[in-house]
Write an enzyme that holds these catalytic residues in place. Structure first.
Site, PDB file in Angstrom:
ATOM      1  N   TYR A  52       0.736  -1.163   0.061  1.00  0.00           N
ATOM      2  CA  TYR A  52      -0.027   0.039  -0.098  1.00  0.00           C
ATOM      3  C   TYR A  52       0.982   1.211   0.084  1.00  0.00           C
ATOM      4  CZ  TYR A  52      -3.562   3.523   1.266  1.00  0.00           C
ATOM      5  OH  TYR A  52      -4.481   4.465   0.999  1.00  0.00           O
TER       6      TYR A  52
ATOM      7  N   TYR B 136      -9.987  -3.140   6.803  1.00  0.00           N
ATOM      8  CA  TYR B 136      -9.370  -1.810   6.874  1.00  0.00           C
ATOM      9  C   TYR B 136      -8.877  -1.363   8.509  1.00  0.00           C
ATOM     10  CZ  TYR B 136     -10.855  -0.251   2.473  1.00  0.00           C
ATOM     11  OH  TYR B 136     -11.066   0.073   0.999  1.00  0.00           O
TER      12      TYR B 136
END
Length: 329
Positions: free
Chosen positions: A192, A297
């Site tokens: 990420y 998340y």
């Protein structure tokens, strides 16, 4: 807009009418990446006329924001293993901080010698070891400052993404990402990426965002090594954060699920740069070609309804999983 971008992509460098669009063209940004030849990222929308945000840029490395500095050269170090095979043992400086009583990181025939996080041979070579899949242990890898070769088995994340991905338009959750090949349990998918910013700047961006909950979708704290007792001043205070809203890789478009098939692990290369460690996504389930990629998340943390003024102010979860927790935060 999509027609213009497609025309620019097809006629790139041949038609002056489209030359000014190169910087804003997501196709060109992707095409310029070295990994695009061996592991391409494609875009597909068969749902509506939406295109990716015009102010978003694809990047293939972390971008350091204002006030964020890497470690000085004098503090950097790497292993001095004479060959890559030696990098799996505790003598490797890259593994110096592994807990000595962690049995899952030991080699059976050499119980006092620890090895790295990946299988080193056989059909599972390069895959994350099973006992780490549900752990929160950081991954320590060899890196560009080491004497071992670029082919060292302890450089999985270091070598980058090798899996082709597709960013696609979902029917009810905006953009998503799906696999273009089968992915094995423990296989590295991608990092990420984003702009690394201070905690103060991250809070400012949250406050400036029209919908702060939406901003939190793109911000991830680099807090794995935050410790008020640390001798490193960069690890004692509030952690840096990665903002992937306006610049990132394809993983920026991966949706949340309360029952995900990917998980984020903190990956450390040079130990001097722990404050800007990598966020590496690995498969924790078998993933079939065409299947949507997801990660949690909030990594399994439940949202406490009592902490919110009203459910209407909370971010609802749309993952649709039988294990759905109903709210993200």
């Amino acid at each position: 807009m999509e027609t213009l971008r497609q025309a620019h992509f097809l006629e790139h460098g041949q038609n002056e009418e489209f030359s000014s669009d190169e910087q804003d063209c997501h196709w060109c940004q992707l095409r310029a990446m070295p990994s695009q030849v061996s592991a391409p990222v494609t875009l597909k929308n068969e749902v509506d006329a939406a295109v990716l945000p015009h102010n978003f840029r694809f990047i293939d490395h972390m971008v350091l924001g204002a006030g964020v500095e890497p470690a000085e050269a004098s503090f950097r170090s790497g292993c001095i293993c004479p060959n890559s095979a030696d990098c799996q043992y505790s003598a490797c400086l890259c593994l110096a901080e592994l807990d000595s009583d962690d049995e899952s990181m030991q080699v059976d025939e050499h119980p006092s010698k620890k090895r790295y996080s990946y299988h080193s041979s056989g059909p599972r070579k390069g895959l994350l070891r099973s006992k780490l899949l549900n752990s929160k242990w950081p991954l320590y890898e060899c890196h560009s400052g080491c004497t071992c070769s670029p082919q060292c088995p302890n450089r999985v994340v270091e070598r980058g993404r090798t899996i082709p991905l597709q960013i696609f338009r979902t029917k009810d959750r905006g953009w998503g990402v799906r696999a273009q090949v089968n992915i094995k349990v423990g296989q590295f998918v991608d990092r990420y990426l984003g702009e690394v910013i201070s905690s103060e700047e991250a809070d400012k961006r949250r406050n400036d965002s029209a919908i702060s909950q939406r901003k939190d979708v793109y911000l991830f704290a680099l807090d794995k090594f935050t410790d008020s007792r640390s001798l490193d001043p960069r690890l004692r205070g509030a952690p840096l954060e990665v903002d992937g809203e306006f610049m990132s890789g394809p993983t920026r478009f991966i949706n949340h699920s309360c029952d995900p098939n990917l998980r984020i692990f903190a990956r450390v290369g040079d130990h001097a740069d722990k404050h800007i460690h990598d966020l590496a996504l690995f498969a924790i389930k078998e993933i079939h070609r065409g299947e949507e990629l997801t990660f949690d998340y909030v990594d399994g943390e439940s949202c406490d309804d009592s902490l919110s003024a009203h459910p209407a102010e909370m971010t609802k979860c749309l993952c649709g999983s039988p294990k759905c927790r109903k709210y993200l935060w």
